[in-house]
Scaffold this motif. Structure first.
Motif, PDB file in Angstrom:
ATOM      1  N   VAL A 183       0.684  41.228  12.079  1.00  0.00           N
ATOM      2  CA  VAL A 183       2.118  41.395  11.854  1.00  0.00           C
ATOM      3  C   VAL A 183       2.689  40.031  11.490  1.00  0.00           C
ATOM      4  CG1 VAL A 183       4.294  42.171  12.836  1.00  0.00           C
ATOM      5  CG2 VAL A 183       2.132  43.216  13.590  1.00  0.00           C
ATOM      6  N   GLU A 184       3.213  39.903  10.278  1.00  0.00           N
ATOM      7  CA  GLU A 184       3.797  38.640   9.823  1.00  0.00           C
ATOM      8  C   GLU A 184       5.315  38.734   9.910  1.00  0.00           C
ATOM      9  OE1 GLU A 184       1.406  36.592   6.516  1.00  0.00           O
ATOM     10  OE2 GLU A 184       1.176  38.736   6.060  1.00  0.00           O
ATOM     11  N   LEU A 185       5.914  37.730  10.544  1.00  0.00           N
ATOM     12  CA  LEU A 185       7.358  37.692  10.732  1.00  0.00           C
ATOM     13  C   LEU A 185       7.963  36.580   9.886  1.00  0.00           C
ATOM     14  CD1 LEU A 185       7.488  38.011  14.632  1.00  0.00           C
ATOM     15  CD2 LEU A 185       7.496  39.841  12.941  1.00  0.00           C
ATOM     16  N   GLU A 186       9.166  36.812   9.398  1.00  0.00           N
ATOM     17  CA  GLU A 186       9.875  35.797   8.608  1.00  0.00           C
ATOM     18  C   GLU A 186      11.351  35.827   8.986  1.00  0.00           C
ATOM     19  OE1 GLU A 186      11.012  34.756   3.941  1.00  0.00           O
ATOM     20  OE2 GLU A 186       9.582  36.353   4.411  1.00  0.00           O
ATOM     21  N   TRP A 187      11.869  34.657   9.400  1.00  0.00           N
ATOM     22  CA  TRP A 187      13.289  34.575   9.734  1.00  0.00           C
ATOM     23  C   TRP A 187      14.133  34.860   8.492  1.00  0.00           C
ATOM     24  CZ3 TRP A 187      12.202  34.887  14.394  1.00  0.00           C
ATOM     25  CH2 TRP A 187      11.486  33.948  15.130  1.00  0.00           C
TER      26      TRP A 187
END
Length: 777
Positions: free
Chosen positions: A114-118
């Motif tokens: 799971v890749e998160l990006e602000w």
């Protein structure tokens, strides 16, 4: 039982048609999936058609879907919120499977990442907070299954067990230890038994534990010293309050401990360790709090000096990754997983299921894989003593929050059946006759020990040198080099060129005088000003923070002579605590000609020294002054080493400044502010740069700029330079920033500097100064 997924999450049901190029067939029928070694090295990222934008910290969209019954939305929300990101605002969530990932070597479908990006630019109520400096990173779900057919096809390991000490895991641990002892070669420096051990009585006396003095009982042991086995415990004491309540042996309780220890008095971490030992039929356990007399300084110093032997000679070290304190056990497990149905599109007869198992978070890809995921996310890995305990241990059982991992120098394997080649720590443990086979380099000491050690925490900061004293002794015995509070005499003067990293760490936030006072009268005394060991909770780096190359052992030449280098032990252990240290060195010494000011391209991080308006050196400081400058006052510059001359750093930094201006103005200027009448220009900088330049500060000149721009412009007085300037080597020079102490002719280190030939400085500038002897404390 069917797994309920919402329409968005239905894409996580893996479709193996993307792996058709890697299908292996026999007689026209699919047999298995395979990947070439080159592809395995980097893996295949399989992005899913999944992109969800939600808002932290509550993640309302995921919550609503979870309330409607989607098990993956529920699991995903739980794992993201568990990470406790210090941010409120929108976040973009993307998913990708990874096949043959380099960090999960030997696996096929290794993980759902799971890749998160602000997304701070998306308006929110309340307004988004400033995103943390670090990237949000990755949330990991590893793939495991007890379905043999699916496991074979997708090449994934078996599902971890709910109970840590189930019969399958006990067999795994026994087999791993036995296989290593029978097949691996792990040399021992000497035959060794610790001074004291906990004797664990076998059944039916399983509640009986007592402290024994091995010298008093060795003749009564049932086995000889060569086959004598014990386990060692590596754990976290916890907070100072936890440490104070820790069950310990002291002078008054020594005899009582030898008589027996009630289980009701034992901390949870000890009770669990005893349970592990008994399950492995290990009758003796070493634990520092009970096997060292804690209020006897002589005993503590003697035993702490032997700790590397304790761990290297143990049959196995029990590492409590899932425990944060002596008051917390490590045999409880929260196995969080969801089952996903699977039907192969390449071989339709393969039908079954696999589990997505929540396996923590990491900020960088290098933290992926086992046992790294468990280690990186543990408090255990942040504690100072555990570095030596880990490196010096011959075999380790790592009890992580996710699973049990076994590790030796040759292999890493887990309870799920995952297996890969290990990362060797043997360099420090081998005996002197094998030095040629395992060379010990100063670079290895930096990489494996100092750079990791600096960021670790201690309950007692004066334990920093004792915490690596065993490794230091082993390295000294092998190399014959003289140990100097974390550095090595043969590595001088290069070893003195280190920088705190990051320079903005809280430990470094102080004015120059505050730093000098702290270095002159440290309380408690840890190490001299010239040793990176004195830094608390701060990593160190050999690279200047504004130079990609910096200095290395391979490209430097000494420009100074080390006359004397010594430390004075504070006790019996010459590699442990010290009471003082001194390096006497002869090199060119110059007064700092100006205040040390921040460069405008990155205010507060990079600094410079100028002479008559021209840059003569760039500085990394040992503190981060609130006033953004070091006053010149009594500061000195001592030249230590040189490298081949390089192009102007000023030019490179000026380009960085222009890029910074451009990005700033693109964010804060309207379109009409940019260049409109000179579009043919190669310079992309907006026309309004000049209007905003004062906002950032004028970039200082270099000597070479001054000479080339105008022959009549003021420049450094060439009469100050020695004759024969054309014969001076075109070299960069590097050295220490020094400040005098209250004692005459003694200095403390407060930073490092670089002077660059391409700026017209370097050796050409510093050769004018005389060589002097300097004492640095």
């Amino acid at each position: 039982m069917d797994t309920k997924l919402c329409e968005t999450c239905s894409v996580i049901q893996f479709c193996d048609t993307c792996l058709e190029p890697y299908l292996v067939k026999e007689d026209g029928s699919p047999v298995s999936l395979s990947i070439s070694p080159t592809q395995i090295e980097y893996g295949i990222k399989i992005p899913l058609d999944y992109e969800v934008v939600d808002i932290l910290p509550n993640l309302f969209c995921l919550q609503q879907s979870a309330d409607r019954g989607c098990v993956f939305c529920s699991a995903l929300r739980h794992e993201i919120t568990r990470a406790k990101y210090d941010y409120h605002g929108y976040v973009c969530i993307r998913l990708a499977y990874h096949w043959g990932n380099e960090f999960f070597k030997g696996l096929g479908l290794a993980a759902l990442v799971v890749e998160l990006e602000w997304c701070p630019d998306i308006p929110s109520i309340p307004p988004a907070s400033t995103p943390p400096n670090i990237t949000p990173g990755l949330v990991i779900f590893t793939l495991e299954t007890d379905d043999v057919t699916v496991a074979s096809w997708l090449q994934i390991p078996r599902l971890r067990k709910e109970q840590v000490l189930c019969e399958e895991n006990i067999q795994f641990m026994k087999q791993s230890v036995n296989k290593c002892t029978s097949e691996c070669y792990h040399s021992k420096m000497t035959e060794f038994i610790p001074t004291r051990l906990l004797h664990l009585e076998p059944e039916p006396y399983s509640d009986s534990v007592r402290l024994i003095v091995t010298s008093e009982t060795i003749g009564h042991l049932s086995t000889d010293i060569k086959s004598f086995n014990y386990a060692a415990l590596s754990y976290c004491w916890g907070s100072p309050n936890d440490g104070e309540s820790q069950l310990c042996t002291n002078k008054d309780s020594l005899e009582a401990r030898k008589g027996g220890i009630k289980e009701s008095l034992m901390p949870p971490v000890l009770r669990d360790a005893i349970q592990v030992c008994r399950s492995l039929s290990i009758q003796y356990l070493w634990m520092d709090s009970l096997c060292i007399i804690q209020d006897d300084i002589t005993d503590w110093q003697r035993e702490s000096a032997l700790m590397s032997h304790v761990y290297s000679h143990a049959l196995v070290t029990i590492c409590t990754l899932s425990s944060t304190s002596c008051r917390e056990g490590f045999l409880r497990r929260d196995r969080r997983h969801i089952s996903i149905p699977f039907t192969s599109h390449l071989c339709p007869s393969i039908v079954g299921q696999y589990s997505l198992v929540a396996s923590g978070t990491c900020h960088i890809w290098a933290s992926l894989g086992w046992p790294t995921l468990d280690v990186e996310n543990s408090v255990w890995a942040s504690r100072g003593w555990t570095l030596q305990e880990s490196i010096m241990s011959t075999r380790k059982l790592l009890f992580g929050k996710s699973m049990i991992n076994f590790q030796c120098d040759n292999i890493v394997t887990s309870e799920t059946g995952y297996c890969k080649e290990g990362m060797s720590n043997a360099t420090l443990r081998v005996t002197r006759p094998t030095m040629d086979k395992y060379p010990l380099g100063h670079g290895m000491w930096d990489d494996k020990i100092l750079e990791d050690y600096g960021k670790r925490n201690y309950t007692k900061i004066q334990d920093k040198l004792p915490g690596i004293s065993g490794m230091a002794k082993a390295a000294s015995d092998r190399s014959g080099d003289t140990y100097l509070a974390g550095l090595w005499k043969r590595d001088l003067p290069y070893a003195l060129m280190w920088c705190p990293y990051p320079p903005s760490a809280t430990e470094c936030n102080m004015e120059l005088q505050e730093l000098v006072d702290k270095l002159c009268c440290p309380s408690p005394y840890i190490a001299p000003s010239w040793s990176p060991i004195r830094l608390i909770g701060v990593r160190f780096d050999r690279r200047f923070h504004f130079s990609e190359s910096g200095v290395s052992r391979d490209n430097t030449s000494a420009e100074s002579i080390v006359i004397e280098a010594q430390t004075t032990p504070a006790g019996q252990d010459p590699f442990g605590m010290i009471q003082d240290g001194l390096i006497r060195i002869r090199g060119r010494l110059a007064r700092v000609p100006s205040d040390i000011s921040p460069l405008p391209c990155n205010r507060g991080l990079w600094y410079f020294v100028e002479d008559e308006g021209c840059i003569i050196a760039y500085c990394n400081l040992d503190s981060w002054p609130k006033s953004n400058a070091y006053p010149r006052r009594k500061l000195r510059m001592l030249m230590l080493v040189s490298t081949e001359g390089s192009e102007s750093w000023r030019t490179l930094l000026h380009q960085e400044q222009r890029k910074f201006f451009f990005e700033f103005l693109c964010e804060h200027s309207s379109p009409e502010d940019t260049v409109s009448d000179n579009s043919a220009s190669d310079d992309p900088t907006p026309a309004c740069v000049a209007l905003n330049h004062e906002q950032f500060g004028q970039f200082p000149r270099s000597i070479s700029d001054e000479k080339s721009s105008n022959a009549s412009a003021p420049s450094l007085d060439s009469s100050n330079l020695s004759s024969g300037c054309s014969q001076i080597p075109y070299r960069n020079v590097y050295g220490l920033l020094l400040h005098p102490t209250r004692e005459a002719d003694k200095y403390v280190r407060v930073g490092v500097w670089a002077s660059v030939a391409g700026d017209g400085a370097g050796m050409r500038y510093f050769q004018q100064f005389e060589s002097m002897e300097v004492d640095i404390v």
